[in-house]
Design an enzyme around this catalytic site. Structure first.
Site, PDB file in Angstrom:
ATOM      1  N   HIS A  78       0.851  -1.189   0.000  1.00 25.88           N
ATOM      2  CA  HIS A  78       0.000   0.000   0.000  1.00 25.88           C
ATOM      3  C   HIS A  78       0.888   1.241   0.000  1.00 25.88           C
ATOM      4  O   HIS A  78       2.029   1.204   0.460  1.00 25.88           O
ATOM      5  CB  HIS A  78      -0.888   0.019   1.235  1.00 25.88           C
ATOM      6  CG  HIS A  78      -1.999  -0.971   1.196  1.00 25.88           C
ATOM      7  ND1 HIS A  78      -3.169  -0.792   1.907  1.00 25.88           N
ATOM      8  CD2 HIS A  78      -2.142  -2.148   0.547  1.00 25.88           C
ATOM      9  CE1 HIS A  78      -3.976  -1.802   1.696  1.00 25.88           C
ATOM     10  NE2 HIS A  78      -3.367  -2.658   0.873  1.00 25.88           N
ATOM     11  N   GLU A  80       0.863   3.905   1.843  1.00 21.07           N
ATOM     12  CA  GLU A  80       1.321   4.325   3.168  1.00 21.07           C
ATOM     13  C   GLU A  80       2.524   3.513   3.624  1.00 21.07           C
ATOM     14  O   GLU A  80       3.491   4.066   4.150  1.00 21.07           O
ATOM     15  CB  GLU A  80       0.196   4.164   4.202  1.00 21.07           C
ATOM     16  CG  GLU A  80      -1.036   4.992   3.920  1.00 21.07           C
ATOM     17  CD  GLU A  80      -2.106   4.261   3.127  1.00 21.07           C
ATOM     18  OE1 GLU A  80      -3.287   4.555   3.320  1.00 21.07           O
ATOM     19  OE2 GLU A  80      -1.761   3.398   2.292  1.00 21.07           O
ATOM     20  N   CYS A 111      -2.715  -0.229   7.400  1.00 21.01           N
ATOM     21  CA  CYS A 111      -1.906   0.987   7.329  1.00 21.01           C
ATOM     22  C   CYS A 111      -2.066   1.837   8.588  1.00 21.01           C
ATOM     23  O   CYS A 111      -1.099   2.441   9.057  1.00 21.01           O
ATOM     24  CB  CYS A 111      -2.271   1.780   6.085  1.00 21.01           C
ATOM     25  SG  CYS A 111      -1.864   0.883   4.561  1.00 21.01           S
TER      26      CYS A 111
END
Length: 193
Positions: A78, A80, A111
């Protein structure tokens, strides 16, 4: 030296470190525009356009990332996490005390947990994620008093631009042309005849 303050949580006193000021609106918009540019790079390899940037307390960029799940065949890639990994590598430590994460979409539970574990002080995000958001939409993991660290949150920064980028990605993928012989039923869905 770190200034200590106290916060009363459930009738007990918990010491917390002073983590600096929250990113002001002009600075937040500047970094969000950079995160939106980073998000656009994800589309090139078929990933959902989410971008993230970690900013140091002094205002310098420490790391950035965009979604790479499809590109790397990695469910944890992801935006993040990519940005947090880059920032940790830049600083040479996992502790990102005083740092701000700017991301175009509300973080998911994975996250949000990484934000708490990395000790990020501030989170700035654009669009809400009503299906998987773990900061304001479904949960509030980053400010849960049961966890050892809490993150200050600023939401809705350039939310319309962030949402528009996501819509432009998903709309062509979700469109299904009407089938011959099908009609729209009273709820708006297609019904076979």
């Amino acid at each position: 030296m770190v200034a200590l303050s106290t916060i009363s949580v459930w009738r007990r006193v918990v010491p917390t470190r002073h983590r600096g000021r929250m990113t002001d609106a002009t600075t937040a918009e500047h970094w969000m525009r950079a995160a939106l540019e980073e998000a656009a790079a994800a589309v090139d390899h078929g990933d959902v356009p989410v971008g993230a940037i970690v900013v140091a307390p002094d205002g310098t960029e420490l790391g950035r990332g965009h979604n790479r799940r499809e590109q790397r065949a990695d469910p944890t890639a992801h935006a993040e996490l990519e940005a947090l990994r880059a920032a940790a590598a830049t600083l040479g430590t996992w502790r990102l005390d005083g740092c701000t994460l700017v991301v175009t979409l509300e973080p998911c539970p994975m996250c949000a947990g990484a934000l708490v574990q990395s000790r990020v002080a501030h989170l700035v995000f654009g669009a809400d994620d009503p299906k998987a958001g773990a900061v304001t939409s479904l949960f509030d993991l980053v400010r849960d008093p049961r966890l050892p660290h809490r993150v200050e949150v600023q939401r809705g920064v350039l939310a319309a631009e962030s949402a528009a980028l996501l819509r432009s990605f998903f709309t062509p993928r979700r469109y299904t042309p009407p089938r011959q012989g099908a009609r729209v039923d009273e709820w708006g869905g297609l019904e076979n005849r």
